[in-house]
Design an enzyme around this catalytic site. Structure first.
Site, short mmCIF file in Angstrom:
data_model
loop_
_atom_site.label_atom_id
_atom_site.label_comp_id
_atom_site.label_asym_id
_atom_site.label_seq_id
_atom_site.Cartn_x
_atom_site.Cartn_y
_atom_site.Cartn_z
N TYR A 139 0.94 -0.89 -0.48
CA TYR A 139 -0.15 0.36 -0.36
C TYR A 139 0.88 1.64 0.36
CZ TYR A 139 -2.75 4.14 2.06
OH TYR A 139 -3.36 5.62 1.81
N LYS A 183 -14.77 0.09 7.76
CA LYS A 183 -13.62 0.59 7.24
C LYS A 183 -12.83 -1.00 8.19
CE LYS A 183 -10.02 3.50 7.63
NZ LYS A 183 -9.42 4.06 7.19
#
Length: 313
Positions: A139, A183
């Site tokens: 990421y 999330k």
């Protein structure tokens, strides 16, 4: 019109809210609602239209006209630091971002995008310079690579005596606040600790958390920074943190203070995070302040208190 990609996500939906609060409702939200729970982030917001991410990208790549666009806030990404599918990550966070960036450059549309403090890795110096960057996960690498792509565009433009339209990247540090309930494991520590106390449990922190210090920034302050740069048209890659590192213990204490109960429990540090976990982050705000951005940031105690008051009604 203003376009917000990832507009149903945490930061994106809070940017839409901040735009609404200054009287801007002509907003196109772009997102992938495969996780349908994200719809809750949009229910109380005023927007002109919603478009699926894939349909939007198809139109962007075809060069379709969306009418006059005042700015694009590009918050859409796979933000799971625990995701190791590099092909998926680079397609979502790098290739798609390049397509949208070039669409905006060709039309001189201000492009404000989400980078990340994950670009820094294990450094103890958090300046927006290449020598301090070294992502610990794919990421962070996807964000680092896009930042470097933008830098190359600026360098090429300078060498050819050209000036590009506004490109502004924000290296978000540890963002917490409302509209993150979708999330899951990627939600903030404050979110999880609050849920633990609501479930009648003690708040739990990883062993060693008193040594782990992060730059925790309240999402409302993140939005203030985004809007300042939209309104002032400044290009660059900027840290978006408070400039202060505080421990996870301080977050837990703020949540406990709100509830008036609970004691911190420690749990073993997860094996899968070892070697891919930033133990310390603290934004260097020199460049942000030099650009003229004078947003004042909440401390953990202030931000968590506001967050808890909102989510617990």
């Amino acid at each position: 019109m203003i376009i917000v990609t990832g507009g149903a996500g945490m930061i994106g939906s809070n940017i839409v809210k901040a735009l609404n609060e200054i009287g801007i409702n002509d907003i196109l939200v772009v997102d992938n609602l495969k996780n349908g729970r994200k719809f809750k982030n949009l229910v109380d917001l005023d927007i002109t239209d919603y478009m699926d991410r894939d349909d939007f990208l198809t139109q962007i790549m075809a060069g379709d006209n969306f009418g006059p666009i005042e700015a694009v806030f590009h918050e859409g990404a796979c933000s799971a630091t625990t995701e190791w599918d590099g092909k998926y990550m680079m397609l979502n966070n790098y290739e798609y971002s390049k397509e949208l960036l070039h669409y905006c450059l060709e039309r001189e549309i201000p492009f404000l995008y989400a980078s990340s403090a994950a670009t820094y890795g294990e450094t103890t110096v958090f300046k927006e310079e290449r020598e301090y960057e070294g992502a610990l996960n794919v990421y962070g690498y996807s964000k680092q690579q896009f930042d470097n792509y933008v830098r190359r565009l600026w360098q090429d433009a300078e060498e050819h005596g050209e000036t590009l339209s506004q490109i502004t990247g924000f290296r978000y540090f540890n963002v917490y606040g409302p509209r993150e309930q979708h999330k899951g494991s990627m939600a903030s520590v404050a979110f999880h600790l609050n849920n633990q106390i609501l479930a009648g449990e003690n708040p739990k922190l990883f062993a060693g958390s008193e040594q782990f210090k992060r730059d925790f920034i309240y999402v409302g302050d993140v939005c203030k920074v985004n809007l300042w740069f939209m309104q002032n048209g400044v290009s660059g890659i900027f840290n978006c943190g408070t400039g202060n590192a505080e421990s996870f213990e301080e977050v837990a204490k703020a949540v406990i203070k709100h509830h008036g109960k609970g004691e911190i429990e420690t749990i073993p540090f997860p094996e899968h995070l070892k070697g891919a976990y930033q133990e310390f982050t603290q934004a260097d705000l020199t460049k942000l302040r030099a650009a003229g951005c004078d947003v004042e940031f909440k401390t953990v105690a202030e931000g968590v208190a506001e967050y808890m008051a909102i989510v617990n009604g």
